[in-house]
Design a protein around this motif. Structure first.
Motif, PDB file in Angstrom:
ATOM      1  N   VAL A  89       0.831  -1.204   0.000  1.00  0.00           N
ATOM      2  CA  VAL A  89       0.000   0.000   0.000  1.00  0.00           C
ATOM      3  C   VAL A  89       0.868   1.257   0.000  1.00  0.00           C
ATOM      4  O   VAL A  89       0.556   2.253  -0.669  1.00  0.00           O
ATOM      5  CB  VAL A  89      -0.949  -0.010   1.221  1.00  0.00           C
ATOM      6  N   LEU A  90       1.976   1.225   0.749  1.00  0.00           N
ATOM      7  CA  LEU A  90       2.845   2.396   0.844  1.00  0.00           C
ATOM      8  C   LEU A  90       3.700   2.593  -0.406  1.00  0.00           C
ATOM      9  O   LEU A  90       3.996   3.729  -0.784  1.00  0.00           O
ATOM     10  CB  LEU A  90       3.760   2.269   2.071  1.00  0.00           C
ATOM     11  N   ARG A 132      -4.385  -0.248  12.519  1.00  0.00           N
ATOM     12  CA  ARG A 132      -3.410  -0.944  13.359  1.00  0.00           C
ATOM     13  C   ARG A 132      -2.014  -0.846  12.752  1.00  0.00           C
ATOM     14  O   ARG A 132      -1.012  -0.878  13.454  1.00  0.00           O
ATOM     15  CB  ARG A 132      -3.825  -2.411  13.497  1.00  0.00           C
ATOM     16  N   TRP A 133      -1.946  -0.717  11.420  1.00  0.00           N
ATOM     17  CA  TRP A 133      -0.661  -0.595  10.743  1.00  0.00           C
ATOM     18  C   TRP A 133      -0.133   0.835  10.760  1.00  0.00           C
ATOM     19  O   TRP A 133       0.882   1.131  10.140  1.00  0.00           O
ATOM     20  CB  TRP A 133      -0.797  -1.044   9.284  1.00  0.00           C
ATOM     21  N   GLY A 134      -0.823   1.742  11.432  1.00  0.00           N
ATOM     22  CA  GLY A 134      -0.371   3.127  11.491  1.00  0.00           C
ATOM     23  C   GLY A 134      -0.700   3.934  10.258  1.00  0.00           C
ATOM     24  O   GLY A 134      -0.053   4.952   9.974  1.00  0.00           O
ATOM     25  N   LEU A 135      -1.729   3.520   9.497  1.00  0.00           N
ATOM     26  CA  LEU A 135      -2.124   4.219   8.285  1.00  0.00           C
ATOM     27  C   LEU A 135      -3.394   5.027   8.540  1.00  0.00           C
ATOM     28  O   LEU A 135      -4.178   4.719   9.438  1.00  0.00           O
ATOM     29  CB  LEU A 135      -2.355   3.231   7.144  1.00  0.00           C
ATOM     30  N   SER A 136      -3.595   6.046   7.735  1.00  0.00           N
ATOM     31  CA  SER A 136      -4.816   6.852   7.818  1.00  0.00           C
ATOM     32  C   SER A 136      -5.259   7.209   6.407  1.00  0.00           C
ATOM     33  O   SER A 136      -4.472   7.174   5.464  1.00  0.00           O
ATOM     34  CB  SER A 136      -4.576   8.123   8.643  1.00  0.00           C
ATOM     35  N   TRP A 192      -4.968   5.576   1.375  1.00  0.00           N
ATOM     36  CA  TRP A 192      -4.377   5.162   2.642  1.00  0.00           C
ATOM     37  C   TRP A 192      -2.867   5.352   2.580  1.00  0.00           C
ATOM     38  O   TRP A 192      -2.215   4.949   1.622  1.00  0.00           O
ATOM     39  CB  TRP A 192      -4.705   3.697   2.937  1.00  0.00           C
ATOM     40  N   GLY A 193      -2.325   5.992   3.598  1.00  0.00           N
ATOM     41  CA  GLY A 193      -0.891   6.220   3.677  1.00  0.00           C
ATOM     42  C   GLY A 193      -0.440   6.298   5.114  1.00  0.00           C
ATOM     43  O   GLY A 193      -1.256   6.391   6.040  1.00  0.00           O
ATOM     44  N   GLU A 194       0.857   6.290   5.313  1.00  0.00           N
ATOM     45  CA  GLU A 194       1.418   6.313   6.660  1.00  0.00           C
ATOM     46  C   GLU A 194       1.122   7.641   7.329  1.00  0.00           C
ATOM     47  O   GLU A 194       1.252   8.710   6.720  1.00  0.00           O
ATOM     48  CB  GLU A 194       2.926   6.082   6.597  1.00  0.00           C
ATOM     49  N   LYS A 195       0.714   7.607   8.601  1.00  0.00           N
ATOM     50  CA  LYS A 195       0.387   8.816   9.332  1.00  0.00           C
ATOM     51  C   LYS A 195       1.590   9.740   9.372  1.00  0.00           C
ATOM     52  O   LYS A 195       2.701   9.327   9.668  1.00  0.00           O
ATOM     53  CB  LYS A 195      -0.048   8.472  10.762  1.00  0.00           C
ATOM     54  N   GLY A 196       1.347  11.012   9.080  1.00  0.00           N
ATOM     55  CA  GLY A 196       2.420  11.994   9.111  1.00  0.00           C
ATOM     56  C   GLY A 196       3.208  12.103   7.819  1.00  0.00           C
ATOM     57  O   GLY A 196       4.083  12.950   7.699  1.00  0.00           O
ATOM     58  N   LYS A 197       2.902  11.244   6.814  1.00  0.00           N
ATOM     59  CA  LYS A 197       3.599  11.282   5.537  1.00  0.00           C
ATOM     60  C   LYS A 197       2.569  11.331   4.412  1.00  0.00           C
ATOM     61  O   LYS A 197       1.742  10.437   4.290  1.00  0.00           O
ATOM     62  CB  LYS A 197       4.494  10.051   5.366  1.00  0.00           C
ATOM     63  N   THR A 198       2.632  12.399   3.604  1.00  0.00           N
ATOM     64  CA  THR A 198       1.675  12.541   2.520  1.00  0.00           C
ATOM     65  C   THR A 198       2.015  11.585   1.383  1.00  0.00           C
ATOM     66  O   THR A 198       3.151  11.562   0.916  1.00  0.00           O
ATOM     67  CB  THR A 198       1.693  13.983   1.986  1.00  0.00           C
ATOM     68  N   PRO A 199       1.055  10.770   0.930  1.00  0.00           N
ATOM     69  CA  PRO A 199       1.329   9.824  -0.167  1.00  0.00           C
ATOM     70  C   PRO A 199       1.644  10.558  -1.469  1.00  0.00           C
ATOM     71  O   PRO A 199       1.125  11.636  -1.738  1.00  0.00           O
ATOM     72  CB  PRO A 199       0.021   9.039  -0.290  1.00  0.00           C
ATOM     73  N   VAL A 200       2.511   9.983  -2.278  1.00  0.00           N
ATOM     74  CA  VAL A 200       2.856  10.516  -3.592  1.00  0.00           C
ATOM     75  C   VAL A 200       2.308   9.560  -4.645  1.00  0.00           C
ATOM     76  O   VAL A 200       2.566   8.357  -4.591  1.00  0.00           O
ATOM     77  CB  VAL A 200       4.378  10.660  -3.757  1.00  0.00           C
TER      78      VAL A 200
END
Length: 285
Positions: A89-90, A132-136, A192-200
């Motif tokens: 996903v990331l 749970r994986w820290g994604l939002s 969906w991406g890691e919290k605190g990091k904007t997906p590209v």
């Protein structure tokens, strides 16, 4: 009291907890273990077990614990599988792994899991995994690399106050104008991406586009014009003609630093329409 207690296993968890705590309190106060068992209607083995727990862990060892299996026991995906899906996903778009679309949704994550591991999960269940994986679930952010934070601060604190005061004095309308290109490869929505990091999101080079010039008021009203050619001074003047026709009061227009806004043609148009539109300032990016 033993008649009231009966078989303690049939009591609610909260009542059982209170029973354990009271029984141990009686032992601490000096009561014999036989008396405590008789008074509380439990076996000597239960009294001995509670006392041993209290000596080993204190009160925390006697409090009520959630029943059933730990949460992780019910997870259909193993730790290695969860790590693999999270990284996919990331690192990739859905279309990179044979799915449709460029943004991850719970449905698409579910399709990926179904392809990889032959498992079908509900969307609420998928949401629990993702969190749970820290994604939002995020909306991608675009930020100009040329942005000057200090210039932005000055514009907000000084320039904007002057614009608003002048518009209020004239009884005019403040609008923020900008040109935009609408492309066939435009990606909108959230993923969906890691919290605190904007997906590209990477995009294809095969595209077509149409342009638009728009202005939005402080009350959220929008005025726009669509055009196919490049944005030039002629297009800007055409937009100003249309914009002036919408209002019976002066428009105070805030624009960026595009060369068309500073062109001689636009300056001449503004000079010929002093009561219609006034370009007060050029907003910092």
């Amino acid at each position: 009291m033993s008649d009231l207690v009966g078989d303690a296993r049939h009591l609610s968890p909260s009542v059982q907890e209170a029973l354990r705590l009271r029984a141990v309190a009686a032992l601490v106060a000096g009561r014999d273990r036989e008396d405590v068992a008789a008074v509380f209607g439990v076996s000597l083995k239960a009294v001995d077990t509670w006392w041993a727990k209290w000596q080993a862990g204190g009160r925390e060892a006697l409090v009520m614990r959630p029943r059933g299996k730990p949460v992780w026991v019910h997870q259909l995906l193993g730790e290695a599988e969860q790590t693999a899906v999270r990284q996919a996903v990331l690192d990739h778009r859905p279309c990179d792994v044979g799915l449709s679309g460029q943004l991850w949704t719970r449905r698409l994550v579910g399709e990926l899991i179904a392809r990889l591991y032959r498992l079908r999960l509900t969307e609420p269940g998928l949401g629990k995994y993702l969190r749970r994986w820290g994604l939002s679930f995020q909306r991608s952010d675009k930020r100009a690399v040329e942005q000057d934070p200090e210039a932005v601060r000055r514009w907000h604190e000084e320039t904007w106050s002057a614009i608003w005061a002048k518009a209020k004095k004239d009884g005019g309308e403040v609008l923020f104008a900008d040109q935009v290109g609408i492309r066939s490869d435009q990606v909108t929505g959230r993923t969906w991406g890691e919290k605190g990091k904007t997906p590209v999101v990477r995009r294809t080079g095969n595209r077509f586009s149409v342009n638009a010039m728009s202005a939005i008021s402080t009350k959220g009203r929008m005025y726009f014009m669509v055009f196919a050619e490049s944005f030039t001074a002629e297009v800007m003047c055409r937009f100003l003609d249309r914009l002036a026709g919408h209002f019976d009061r002066k428009v105070h227009l805030v624009v960026d630093g595009h060369s068309a806004h500073r062109s001689k043609k636009v300056r001449d148009w503004l000079a010929a329409h002093p009561d219609d539109v006034d370009v007060l300032a050029r907003a910092e990016h």
